[in-house]
Design a protein around this motif. Structure first.
Motif, PDB file in Angstrom:
ATOM      1  N   CYS A 107      33.255 -18.105  20.024  1.00  0.00           N
ATOM      2  CA  CYS A 107      31.910 -17.138  20.192  1.00  0.00           C
ATOM      3  C   CYS A 107      31.625 -16.637  18.975  1.00  0.00           C
ATOM      4  O   CYS A 107      30.328 -16.465  18.556  1.00  0.00           O
ATOM      5  CB  CYS A 107      32.390 -15.872  21.198  1.00  0.00           C
ATOM      6  SG  CYS A 107      32.167 -16.260  23.030  1.00  0.00           S
TER       7      CYS A 107
ATOM      8  N   CYS B 267      28.778 -20.427  19.990  1.00  0.00           N
ATOM      9  CA  CYS B 267      29.352 -21.229  20.818  1.00  0.00           C
ATOM     10  C   CYS B 267      28.597 -22.557  20.491  1.00  0.00           C
ATOM     11  O   CYS B 267      27.604 -23.225  20.489  1.00  0.00           O
ATOM     12  CB  CYS B 267      28.862 -21.186  22.484  1.00  0.00           C
ATOM     13  SG  CYS B 267      29.483 -21.968  23.623  1.00  0.00           S
ATOM     14  N   PRO B 268      29.737 -23.732  20.388  1.00  0.00           N
ATOM     15  CA  PRO B 268      29.216 -25.074  20.213  1.00  0.00           C
ATOM     16  C   PRO B 268      28.565 -25.701  21.357  1.00  0.00           C
ATOM     17  O   PRO B 268      27.912 -26.694  21.136  1.00  0.00           O
ATOM     18  CB  PRO B 268      30.617 -25.995  19.615  1.00  0.00           C
ATOM     19  CG  PRO B 268      31.722 -24.990  20.263  1.00  0.00           C
ATOM     20  CD  PRO B 268      31.275 -23.625  20.334  1.00  0.00           C
TER      21      PRO B 268
ATOM     22  N   ARG C 165      31.391 -10.837  30.395  1.00  0.00           N
ATOM     23  CA  ARG C 165      30.633 -11.542  29.480  1.00  0.00           C
ATOM     24  C   ARG C 165      29.325 -12.164  29.772  1.00  0.00           C
ATOM     25  O   ARG C 165      29.115 -12.404  30.888  1.00  0.00           O
ATOM     26  CB  ARG C 165      31.421 -12.599  28.872  1.00  0.00           C
ATOM     27  CG  ARG C 165      32.884 -12.040  28.302  1.00  0.00           C
ATOM     28  CD  ARG C 165      33.823 -13.110  27.701  1.00  0.00           C
ATOM     29  NE  ARG C 165      33.904 -14.004  28.541  1.00  0.00           N
ATOM     30  CZ  ARG C 165      34.060 -15.476  28.293  1.00  0.00           C
ATOM     31  NH1 ARG C 165      33.960 -15.645  27.043  1.00  0.00           N
ATOM     32  NH2 ARG C 165      34.189 -16.250  29.298  1.00  0.00           N
TER      33      ARG C 165
ATOM     34  N   PHE D 102      27.017 -22.172  25.812  1.00  0.00           N
ATOM     35  CA  PHE D 102      27.300 -21.367  27.044  1.00  0.00           C
ATOM     36  C   PHE D 102      27.212 -20.068  26.874  1.00  0.00           C
ATOM     37  O   PHE D 102      26.878 -19.336  27.927  1.00  0.00           O
ATOM     38  CB  PHE D 102      28.851 -21.722  27.381  1.00  0.00           C
ATOM     39  CG  PHE D 102      29.452 -23.146  27.723  1.00  0.00           C
ATOM     40  CD1 PHE D 102      28.441 -23.967  28.457  1.00  0.00           C
ATOM     41  CD2 PHE D 102      30.507 -23.538  27.152  1.00  0.00           C
ATOM     42  CE1 PHE D 102      28.863 -25.123  28.665  1.00  0.00           C
ATOM     43  CE2 PHE D 102      30.998 -24.959  27.190  1.00  0.00           C
ATOM     44  CZ  PHE D 102      30.020 -25.751  28.103  1.00  0.00           C
ATOM     45  N   LYS D 103      27.029 -19.501  25.795  1.00  0.00           N
ATOM     46  CA  LYS D 103      26.866 -18.187  25.586  1.00  0.00           C
ATOM     47  C   LYS D 103      25.296 -17.845  25.816  1.00  0.00           C
ATOM     48  O   LYS D 103      24.313 -18.615  25.303  1.00  0.00           O
ATOM     49  CB  LYS D 103      27.038 -17.603  24.274  1.00  0.00           C
ATOM     50  CG  LYS D 103      27.409 -16.107  24.156  1.00  0.00           C
ATOM     51  CD  LYS D 103      27.335 -15.661  22.708  1.00  0.00           C
ATOM     52  CE  LYS D 103      28.675 -15.797  21.999  1.00  0.00           C
ATOM     53  NZ  LYS D 103      28.105 -15.172  20.586  1.00  0.00           N
TER      54      LYS D 103
ATOM     55  N   CYS E 167      31.345 -21.257  30.682  1.00  0.00           N
ATOM     56  CA  CYS E 167      32.034 -21.027  29.487  1.00  0.00           C
ATOM     57  C   CYS E 167      33.531 -21.902  29.872  1.00  0.00           C
ATOM     58  O   CYS E 167      34.153 -21.906  30.864  1.00  0.00           O
ATOM     59  CB  CYS E 167      32.536 -19.698  29.379  1.00  0.00           C
ATOM     60  SG  CYS E 167      33.807 -19.345  28.236  1.00  0.00           S
ATOM     61  N   GLU E 168      33.747 -22.721  28.676  1.00  0.00           N
ATOM     62  CA  GLU E 168      34.917 -23.401  28.932  1.00  0.00           C
ATOM     63  C   GLU E 168      36.126 -22.799  27.989  1.00  0.00           C
ATOM     64  O   GLU E 168      37.130 -23.548  28.059  1.00  0.00           O
ATOM     65  CB  GLU E 168      34.628 -24.777  28.363  1.00  0.00           C
ATOM     66  CG  GLU E 168      33.806 -25.686  29.265  1.00  0.00           C
ATOM     67  CD  GLU E 168      33.513 -26.754  28.708  1.00  0.00           C
ATOM     68  OE1 GLU E 168      33.563 -27.268  27.654  1.00  0.00           O
ATOM     69  OE2 GLU E 168      32.771 -27.752  29.498  1.00  0.00           O
TER      70      GLU E 168
ATOM     71  N   VAL F 231      27.973 -15.187  29.455  1.00  0.00           N
ATOM     72  CA  VAL F 231      28.200 -16.681  29.206  1.00  0.00           C
ATOM     73  C   VAL F 231      27.882 -17.529  30.804  1.00  0.00           C
ATOM     74  O   VAL F 231      27.991 -16.779  31.749  1.00  0.00           O
ATOM     75  CB  VAL F 231      29.497 -17.029  29.105  1.00  0.00           C
ATOM     76  CG1 VAL F 231      30.047 -16.386  27.708  1.00  0.00           C
ATOM     77  CG2 VAL F 231      30.573 -16.523  30.028  1.00  0.00           C
TER      78      VAL F 231
ATOM     79  N   ALA G 126      38.726 -17.948  26.577  1.00  0.00           N
ATOM     80  CA  ALA G 126      37.793 -17.191  26.260  1.00  0.00           C
ATOM     81  C   ALA G 126      37.881 -16.155  25.026  1.00  0.00           C
ATOM     82  O   ALA G 126      38.956 -15.694  24.964  1.00  0.00           O
ATOM     83  CB  ALA G 126      37.480 -16.029  27.365  1.00  0.00           C
ATOM     84  N   THR G 127      37.045 -16.005  23.968  1.00  0.00           N
ATOM     85  CA  THR G 127      36.956 -15.528  23.046  1.00  0.00           C
ATOM     86  C   THR G 127      37.706 -14.020  23.040  1.00  0.00           C
ATOM     87  O   THR G 127      38.541 -13.790  22.418  1.00  0.00           O
ATOM     88  CB  THR G 127      35.888 -15.684  22.181  1.00  0.00           C
ATOM     89  OG1 THR G 127      35.133 -16.902  22.018  1.00  0.00           O
ATOM     90  CG2 THR G 127      36.035 -14.869  20.781  1.00  0.00           C
TER      91      THR G 127
HETATM   92  S1  SF4 Z   1      32.283 -20.078  22.218  1.00  0.00           S
HETATM   93 FE1  SF4 Z   1      32.622 -18.463  23.832  1.00  0.00          FE
HETATM   94  S2  SF4 Z   1      31.192 -18.992  25.332  1.00  0.00           S
HETATM   95 FE2  SF4 Z   1      31.386 -20.520  24.162  1.00  0.00          FE
HETATM   96  S3  SF4 Z   1      32.968 -21.632  25.198  1.00  0.00           S
HETATM   97 FE3  SF4 Z   1      34.077 -20.698  23.728  1.00  0.00          FE
HETATM   98  S4  SF4 Z   1      34.520 -18.767  24.712  1.00  0.00           S
HETATM   99 FE4  SF4 Z   1      32.986 -19.776  26.041  1.00  0.00          FE
END
Ligand code: SF4
Ligand SMILES: Cc1cc2nc3c(=O)[nH]c(=O)nc-3n(C[C@H](O)[C@H](O)[C@H](O)COP(=O)(O)OP(=O)(O)OC[C@H]3O[C@@H](n4cnc5c(N)ncnc54)[C@H](O)[C@@H]3O)c2cc1C
Length: 499
Positions: free
Chosen positions: A183, A187-188, A172, A191-192, A177-178, A174, A296-297
C-alpha cells in the motif's frame, strides 16, 4: 471529464471555474466531489503527477523519489529531527497511505466543541456522521478479511489478546485486496480505493478539470476577495485559474499555510499550532517465518490504550526499509538478510501534545517541532507494550530501535525498565510522522484562528481552507476519513455562501 497534464503546458494559459481547489488529496477530492454534485464547475490544481494503477514503481526508492514530497526526506527540525511523509501526486497521500479508515472520534469532536461552542453549530455531528456513512460506502471501507491478513496481522491479534488489550482487524478502503502488502508504494493492482480513483473520479465524471503537475504559487486577490490562483506548470507555462465563487485550499497541513504565507496572507496564527501523531516502531523475530511482506499492508490494530494517547498498528513496508534495522557487516549482514523472513514490525502512534510551527524561510518550507517529555514518555510506554505484545505472540527477540538502550531483547523483563528509565530525549527514538493538523485552525476568535467555523478565512472573502490545517487538535486516530467528511462540509459552506 478532463485532465490537463501540466508537463505539457509550455505557454501561459487561463482557466475559469466556479470553484478552484488547490490540492487533490482526500480534502481536495472531497471538495471537488461535493461541489460538482451541487452543480458547480471545478478546477483542481495539483502539483504532483497523475499515476495510474500499474504505474507504481516496485522499488521503494523509486516510489519515494517519484510519489513522495522531497523524495520522502522531509524532516521536522527541533531537538530531534523526525521525518514527515507526504504523497505528492493526484490523490495526495491517499494512493500511498496505509488505507486505514477511522471515523472522527466523538470524544475528540466533543473536546473541540467544549473549547469553542460555535463549532457545534457549524459542524453538526449528525451531518459529519451522515457524510461519513456515505463516504465509507463509496470507498468500500470494511474490516480486513482474515483471508488476506497474513501472519504479521494475525500475530498482533494473538499478542493483544494475551495482554487483554482491545484490538480489531483494521477497517480499510480496499476492494478485492489480495494482501500484496504494498500500500505505501501504491497498490500495483489498483485494489486500494484511494481518492484519485473514487472521489476525484466522481467529480471528473461530473465535469471537473484536474490540472496536474502544476504548483499553485499564489492566491490572487481582487478587492479583498479571493479571485483565483496562479499556478506554475511543469512544462513552463503560468496558468491563471479564475474562481467565480470560491478558492478552496486543500494542500495539506504543511503546504496550505505555506501557500497562504507566500501569498502574503499571514494574518492570524498561520502555520502555528502544528500537531501530529509521531509514531515509533519495533521489530520482532519469530521462530517460524512470518514473511512481513505478505498480507494486508496494515491489517490489525490495538485500540485499548487510545485513552492514554496510544494506538498500535501492524506495519508493512518494503524489505529495504526493514533492512535498515539490521546490523553487522559482511557474512553477518548476509545472514541477517537471509533471516528477514522471520522478522516483522509493528508501530505505536502517539497523540502528542507538542505543538510546532510551519514557516517559510528564504523561500523554503521549514517545520519546527519537538515532542514534549510527556510525548517521549508515550514513546517509551508504546515500545514497552509493543514488545510485550510481541513476546506474548511468540517472538524470540525484539529490536527496539532506541539509541542508548539495549538494541535487542530476548525476554520482556527489561521492557519495564525502558518505560521507566529509558532515554528521555526524543532524539533517541526512531520515529516518523504521517498525520498532521492544526496550522490554519478553525475558530470563532480571529486572534487565535485562521478560518471561521464555516471554513472561510477570517479576513479574505471567498477563500476557504478544507484540509486538516483547520482541525483545532490532532485526532489520535488515522485522519483521512475525518478529513474527507470535514472537507465535504467545507464545500457545502462555500457554495451556500456564494449563492
Ligand atoms: S497494496 Fe494494499 S490494497 Fe493492494 S493488494 Fe496490497 S494490501 Fe491490498
Ligand atoms: C505513508 C503514509 C501512510 C498513511 N497512512 C494513513 C492511513 O492508513 N490512514 C489514514 O487515515 N491516513 C493515513 N495517512 C495520512 C493521510 O494520507 C493524510 O492525512 C491525508 O492524505 C491528508 O489529506 P490532505 O488532502 O489534507 O493532504 P494530502 O493527502 O497531502 O494532499 C495534498 C495534495 O495537495 C498538493 N499540493 C500541496 N500544495 C500544493 C500547491 N501549492 N499547488 C498544487 N498542489 C499542491 C500535494 O501535492 C498533494 O497531492 C498516511 C500518510 C502517509 C504519507
Amino acid at each position: 471529464m478532463s485532465h490537463l497534464d501540466g508537463r505539457g503546458v509550455t505557454s501561459d494559459l487561463a482557466l475559469e471555474a466556479d470553484v478552484v481547489v488547490v490540492g487533490s488529496g482526500p480534502a481536495g477530492s472531497a471538495v471537488a466531489r461535493e461541489a460538482t454534485a451541487r452543480g458547480a464547475s471545478v478546477v483542481v490544481v495539483e502539483e504532483g503527477p497523475w499515476v495510474r494503477a500499474g504505474e507504481f514503481p516496485l522499488s521503494a526508492f523509486d516510489s519515494m523519489a517519484s510519489h513522495y514530497r522531497d523524495l520522502g526526506t522531509s524532516t521536522v527540525l527541533g531537538r530531534a529531527p523526525i521525518p514527515y511523509l507526504q504523497g505528492r501526486m493526484v490523490g495526495g497521500s491517499s494512493p500511498v497511505n496505509g488505507a486505514i479508515c477511522w471515523r472522527m472520534p466523538r470524544d475528540v469532536y466533543d473536546e473541540w466543541v467544549a473549547a469553542d461552542p460555535a463549532l457545534g453549530d457549524a459542524l453538526p455531528w449528525a451531518d459529519l456522521e451522515a457524510i461519513t456513512d456515505e463516504v465509507e460506502q463509496r470507498l468500500g471501507v470494511a474490516p480486513t478479511d482474515p483471508a488476506v491478513a497474513g501472519p504479521k496481522n494475525l500475530l498482533m491479534a494473538r499478542g493483544a489478546e494475551a495482554l487483554g488489550l482491545e484490538h480489531r482487524p483494521i477497517r480499510r478502503n480496499v476492494r478485492g485486496c489480495e494482501g500484496l502488502g504494498r500500500c505505501v508504494q501504491g497498490c500495483p493492482r489498483g485494489f486500494k480505493q484511494s481518492v484519485d480513483v473514487t472521489l476525484l473520479g466522481d467529480a471528473m465524471d461530473r465535469g471537473a478539470t484536474v490540472l496536474s503537475s502544476a504548483e499553485a504559487r499564489r492566491v490572487v486577490l481582487q478587492s479583498g476577495r479571493a479571485a483565483g490562483v496562479e499556478a506554475h506548470a511543469q512544462g513552463g507555462g503560468v496558468v491563471r485559474v479564475h474562481a467565480r465563487q470560491a478558492v478552496v485550499l486543500a494542500g495539506s497541513a504543511v503546504q496550505t499555510p505555506v501557500l497562504l504565507l507566500r501569498s502574503g496572507l499571514g494574518h492570524g496564527p498561520v502555520g502555528e499550532n502544528f500537531q501530529c501523531h509521531p509514531g515509533v516502531s519495533m521489530a520482532g523475530r519469530f521462530r517460524e517465518p512470518v514473511r512481513m511482506w505478505e498480507g494486508a499492508t496494515q491489517g490489525h490494530e490495538v485500540i485499548g490504550l487510545r485513552h492514554e494517547g496510544l494506538k498500535f498498528e501492524a506495519l508493512g513496508f518494503d524489505l529495504t526499509i526493514l533492512a535498515a534495522r539490521l546490523d553487522g557487516v559482511g557474512s553477518d549482514l548476509s545472514r541477517a538478510i537471509a533471516d528477514m523472513a522471520h522478522w516483522l514490525e509493528w508501530g505505536a502512534a502517539v497523540r502528542a501534545e507538542a505543538r510546532g510551527r510551519v514557516r517559510v524561510v528564504f523561500g523554503r518550507t521549514v517545520v519546527t517541532y519537538a515532542p514534549t517529555p510527556r510525548d517521549v514518555g508515550l514513546f517509551r510506554r508504546g515500545l514497552r507494550v509493543l514488545g510485550e505484545m510481541m513476546f506474548a505472540a511468540g517472538a524470540e527477540e525484539v529490536s527496539l530501535g532506541v539509541r542508548g538502550f539495549a538494541p535487542r531483547l530476548t525476554s520482556p523483563g527489561a521492557l519495564a525498565d525502558l518505560e521507566k528509565s529509558g532515554p528521555k530525549s526524543a532524539a533517541a527514538y526512531t520515529a516518523a510522522i504521517t498525520h498532521m493538523f492544526g496550522t490554519c485552525r478553525m475558530g470563532s476568535d480571529r486572534a487565535t484562528s485562521v478560518v471561521r467555523p464555516d471554513f472561510r478565512h477570517h479576513r479574505v472573502a471567498a477563500l476557504y481552507v478544507a484540509d486538516s490545517s483547520v482541525f483545532p487538535t490532532n485526532l489520535g486516530v488515522n485522519p483521512q476519513v475525518s478529513i474527507v467528511a470535514m472537507a465535504t462540509l467545507c464545500a457545502r459552506r462555500a457554495l451556500a455562501a456564494a449563492s
